[in-house]
Design an enzyme around this catalytic site. Structure first.
Site, PDB file in Angstrom:
ATOM      1  N   ARG B  76      43.660  55.665  29.501  1.00  0.00           N
ATOM      2  CA  ARG B  76      44.597  56.579  29.577  1.00  0.00           C
ATOM      3  C   ARG B  76      45.912  55.896  30.038  1.00  0.00           C
ATOM      4  O   ARG B  76      47.069  55.867  29.657  1.00  0.00           O
ATOM      5  CB  ARG B  76      44.291  57.808  29.981  1.00  0.00           C
ATOM      6  CG  ARG B  76      45.250  58.752  30.443  1.00  0.00           C
ATOM      7  CD  ARG B  76      44.302  60.112  30.676  1.00  0.00           C
ATOM      8  NE  ARG B  76      43.124  60.270  29.942  1.00  0.00           N
ATOM      9  CZ  ARG B  76      42.747  61.357  29.225  1.00  0.00           C
ATOM     10  NH1 ARG B  76      43.773  62.337  28.983  1.00  0.00           N
ATOM     11  NH2 ARG B  76      41.625  61.194  28.714  1.00  0.00           N
ATOM     12  N   THR B  77      45.721  55.639  31.393  1.00  0.00           N
ATOM     13  CA  THR B  77      46.927  55.067  32.399  1.00  0.00           C
ATOM     14  C   THR B  77      47.420  53.638  31.661  1.00  0.00           C
ATOM     15  O   THR B  77      48.519  53.667  31.637  1.00  0.00           O
ATOM     16  CB  THR B  77      46.535  55.079  33.798  1.00  0.00           C
ATOM     17  OG1 THR B  77      46.009  56.224  34.235  1.00  0.00           O
ATOM     18  CG2 THR B  77      47.637  54.647  34.665  1.00  0.00           C
ATOM     19  N   LYS B 104      33.769  36.980  42.516  1.00  0.00           N
ATOM     20  CA  LYS B 104      33.396  35.535  42.569  1.00  0.00           C
ATOM     21  C   LYS B 104      34.285  34.429  42.812  1.00  0.00           C
ATOM     22  O   LYS B 104      33.659  33.484  43.443  1.00  0.00           O
ATOM     23  CB  LYS B 104      32.989  35.430  41.062  1.00  0.00           C
ATOM     24  CG  LYS B 104      31.436  36.029  40.669  1.00  0.00           C
ATOM     25  CD  LYS B 104      31.350  35.540  38.844  1.00  0.00           C
ATOM     26  CE  LYS B 104      30.208  36.370  38.371  1.00  0.00           C
ATOM     27  NZ  LYS B 104      30.303  36.548  36.993  1.00  0.00           N
ATOM     28  N   ARG B 126      46.035  48.593  38.641  1.00  0.00           N
ATOM     29  CA  ARG B 126      44.907  49.534  38.908  1.00  0.00           C
ATOM     30  C   ARG B 126      43.649  48.844  39.669  1.00  0.00           C
ATOM     31  O   ARG B 126      43.221  47.725  39.322  1.00  0.00           O
ATOM     32  CB  ARG B 126      44.389  50.111  37.483  1.00  0.00           C
ATOM     33  CG  ARG B 126      42.999  50.569  37.556  1.00  0.00           C
ATOM     34  CD  ARG B 126      42.883  52.007  38.108  1.00  0.00           C
ATOM     35  NE  ARG B 126      43.674  53.231  37.824  1.00  0.00           N
ATOM     36  CZ  ARG B 126      43.435  53.909  36.855  1.00  0.00           C
ATOM     37  NH1 ARG B 126      42.230  54.008  36.423  1.00  0.00           N
ATOM     38  NH2 ARG B 126      44.140  54.807  36.654  1.00  0.00           N
ATOM     39  N   HIS B 154      47.493  57.701  43.325  1.00  0.00           N
ATOM     40  CA  HIS B 154      47.752  57.534  41.892  1.00  0.00           C
ATOM     41  C   HIS B 154      49.108  57.886  41.733  1.00  0.00           C
ATOM     42  O   HIS B 154      49.136  59.121  41.181  1.00  0.00           O
ATOM     43  CB  HIS B 154      46.742  58.203  41.113  1.00  0.00           C
ATOM     44  CG  HIS B 154      46.681  57.753  39.728  1.00  0.00           C
ATOM     45  ND1 HIS B 154      47.676  56.824  39.190  1.00  0.00           N
ATOM     46  CD2 HIS B 154      45.798  58.064  38.700  1.00  0.00           C
ATOM     47  CE1 HIS B 154      47.305  56.881  37.805  1.00  0.00           C
ATOM     48  NE2 HIS B 154      46.312  57.266  37.591  1.00  0.00           N
TER      49      HIS B 154
END
Lengths: 427, 326
Positions: B76-77, B104, B126, B154
């Site tokens: 969505r974002t 890693k 994000r 957010h």
């Protein structure tokens, strides 16, 4: 070889001595007072200590020198230089190296490396449990024979109370103190900072003070049950000090240590997500600081230490929750405590501060050092309590740079560190 | 046309007001002044009209490159930011790295340097770690927009929520907004708390005592564990997605018990003021935090939020990416 330390304020808490005078070091030992008065004594070197304090060599019972296995962070050579630069003549290394110090061969390896490369005395601790995994006892007796001075799983905490009880009972047979990093794993979970207002604001997982306090309380009861001494490392919470105070009042052999960052900084420092403010246990609140200082002032806390924990810049320069815990300490700890406890808060005097760094840790671990008694090793720290200076991380003798105190202006520091009669470092 | 002001919109912000926006980045609502929040909302209002046109594009960020860097999964974002950038005529690159590939090998700092080497102008991040956006912003010349960092903030979600409230109610100040659900682990809640309180709304947090600790009261909001008490006087209820994954099992016993105490059921919805707005940042769990019919009711503005998200993200990209580099 003889050195005369002239006209300093000699503070030797072990002998309840605090007077202006001279101290003579001969062939690596503290000489008898009478030798100074003897005009026949040959003096090779005279150091003017006017206006300075002559103290027994300081002892830091909580450092991480990262060898074997993590020499990119620190080595015994660089760590010992940092110790000398901070005024320390003896350090006690934690066993969470790679491999960990959980058997006599690693103990011997460190001792030999120290003999070859260190400019201060390096003492070794052994793990309580194999691999510091908290599951089964390490070969405590064999490590004792190899020369460890205490047991600890530092960085970890034995969660199994039954195992901890047996470790205490077993260690007593050798007169070894068990030092404990107090942390309940369930309560702390993935916590990375003090659980409180700032963890709420920042959305970072909280590390509640209770996670420490509940283990300090456990240790009080285990020490009472077994009669074995327990030393609680790097206490961060006011509640821990209260538990310790009550236990000690009841005669339980429980001791505690405090690190400078826990009285110099609060959890608010983390608002910029700077990982140089991330250590374990975490920075707490002003109320905790006040109680920690109260504990130092009233004698509940008997030992100060750094928890010197070097990490490479690239390891620290990551997301806050992913960064390793720990900061440098050796080169700033004496100054921070002098500045905060003696000068600013006037919680204790200089003599008491030196006691917390010399005779008290020596007594806890059964060391012969920490005193200026005639015949003792000529480990001496010369301190200028009024010297104002600025912390510069780039000038550090450590291999690492992870200090939150860069740029701080502090009052008071060691100006010369003498180990076995020889100057290991001077300002 | 001026790069600073989207043309041909009636309610457009004047350039002077936009010039009040000095930030390279948008990392946290907590950093913003009420005026800065208002600037974003006003700019978003101007941009909203773009979406209703035949040609849904303005050239405000033409020639700029926006990187959608999503270390944590999101559709969505990410889609909303991507569409917003397209409408501003920016070039868009999507990078999704799993957290494991970062751990890693490559550190976030190295990733940042790589993005810089690609001449990215705006990076939307994000990430599962609180503070990750600020970490990047401090190390990059490019603009960084926080698309959600751990449980921290957010910002664009709070801005689109606030925008929706302002659009529907005509104001934010003086309104009573209830945020219901898992507040402790919610970046949406934190950003909303800051945005709403800065604009003068009264905020009440509602949820189980384990997920809505009293510590939040120090942020200037009220805390209650009784949803019934807020129903008759809330002007807005914002329901957060409730999850019951492994790490949440210690916080409440079951989704069923959650719904029975905190779900916005039809019976509870009937006690709301007739003009109370029902909001949800999505994705919704029908039948858990919100009854299915309630989610689709007239009071629900959940899809308006999605539409407004586009306008708000256009405004943020434009203000951060356009002014400084333009």
């Amino acid at each position: 070889m003889s050195t005369l330390l002239k006209n300093g304020r000699i503070i030797d808490p072990a002998n309840r001595r605090d007077e202006i005078g001279d101290l003579l070091l001969v062939d690596g030992r503290i000489a008898d007072q009478s030798a100074i008065r003897n005009p026949q004594s040959a003096i090779d070197d005279t150091i003017d200590c006017t206006g300075l304090v002559i103290a027994p060599g300081l002892i830091d019972i909580h450092v991480h020198f990262r060898e074997p296995g993590q020499s990119a962070k620190e080595t015994i050579a660089t760590g010992s230089k940092a110790a000398a630069a901070g005024g320390f003549t003896t350090v006690v290394c934690m066993p969470n190296t790679s491999p960990s110090v959980d058997n006599p061969s690693v103990v011997t390896w460190i001792q030999e490396k120290a003999r070859a490369e260190a400019c201060v005395n390096i003492l070794v601790t052994g793990a309580i449990t194999k691999g510091i995994a908290g599951e089964e006892l390490a070969p405590i007796g064999s490590m004792y024979k190899a020369g460890i001075v205490a047991l600890t799983d530092d960085g970890h905490c034995v969660q199994n109370h039954e195992l901890m009880r047996r470790a205490l009972e077993y260690a007593r047979m050798f007169g070894l103190v068990v030092m404990d990093h107090c942390q309940d794993y369930n309560l702390v979970g993935k916590g990375v900072m003090h659980e409180g207002y700032w963890s709420t604001v920042l959305g970072l997982p909280g590390w509640p003070a209770l996670g420490e306090e509940i283990i300090v309380q456990r240790n009080a009861q285990l020490a009472e049950l077994t009669g074995s001494p327990i030393h609680c490392q790097h206490l961060s919470s006011g509640g821990s000090v209260r538990i310790l105070r009550e236990a000690r009042a009841r005669g339980i052999s429980l001791t505690g240590e405090i690190c400078p960052h826990h009285i110099a900084l609060t959890d608010e420092s983390i608002r910029g997500f700077d990982t140089n403010f991330k250590m374990n246990p975490p920075l707490r609140t002003q109320a905790d600081i006040d109680e920690l200082i109260g504990g130092i002032a009233d004698g509940t806390i008997t030992i100060l230490a750094s928890d010197h924990a070097p990490h490479c810049t690239y390891e620290k320069e990551v997301e806050f929750d992913m960064a390793p815990f720990g900061i440098l300490g050796l080169e700033t700890e004496l100054s921070l405590f002098l500045d905060i406890l003696v000068h600013k808060r006037k919680a204790i005097d200089l003599s008491r501060l030196i006691e917390l760094y010399t005779s008290n840790p020596a007594k806890l671990l059964g060391l012969e050092s920490g005193t200026l008694s005639p015949g003792a090793a000529a480990d001496v720290t010369i301190i200028d309590p009024g010297l104002e200076w600025k912390v510069d991380k780039e000038a550090s003798a450590s291999r690492s740079r992870n200090t939150p105190f860069h740029g701080w202006e502090l009052k008071g520091r060691a100006v010369r560190t003498i180990v076995g009669g020889k100057t290991a470092w001077a300002v | 046309m001026s790069v600073r002001s989207p043309k041909s919109s009636a309610s457009t912000t004047d350039p002077q007001q936009n010039s009040a926006w000095k930030r390279k980045d948008l990392c946290a609502i907590q950093d913003l002044s009420p005026q800065e929040i208002t600037t974003i909302l006003d700019t978003a209002a101007a941009f909203k009209t773009v979406g209703t046109r035949e040609i849904k594009k303005v050239p405000a960020l033409r020639g700029k490159t926006m990187v959608n860097f999503f270390v944590e999964p999101s559709t969505r974002t990410r889609t909303s930011f991507e569409l917003a950038a397209h409408r501003l005529s920016a070039d868009v690159v999507n990078i999704s790295a799993t957290t494991s590939s970062l751990t890693k090998g490559e550190t976030l700092k190295d990733t940042a340097r790589n993005l810089e080497a690609l001449h990215a102008d705006i990076i939307v991040l994000r990430h599962s770690s609180a503070g990750a956006a600020q970490f990047l912003a401090e190390r990059l010349r490019a603009s960084v927009v926080n698309g959600g960092d751990g449980a921290h903030e957010h910002p664009t979600q709070a801005l689109l929520d606030t925008f929706t409230v302002r659009e529907k109610k005509g104001r934010v100040e003086g309104l009573h907004v209830a945020i219901i659900g898992d507040i402790l682990f919610s970046r949406v809640a934190r950003s909303n708390i800051h945005a709403l309180t800065k604009l003068g709304a009264k905020v009440t947090l509602v949820g189980p005592s384990t997920l809505v600790p009293r510590e939040f009261e120090k942020l200037g909001v009220q805390v209650t564990h009784d949803i019934e008490s807020i129903l008759p006087n809330a002007d807005v209820v914002n329901l957060l997605r409730i999850q019951h994954e492994r790490q949440r099992k210690e916080y409440f016993p079951s989704l069923g018990e959650y719904t029975s105490f905190f779900g916005l059921t039809k019976q509870r919805a009937a006690k709301l003021k007739p003009d109370c707005l029902i909001m949800h940042p999505g994705p919704i769990n029908r039948g858990v935090e919100i009854d299915s019919d309630v989610a689709d009711s007239n009071a629900s503005v959940i899809l308006d939020q999605v539409t407004n998200g586009l306008a708000v993200r256009m405004a943020v990209l434009y203000l951060c990416g356009g002014t400084r580099l333009g």
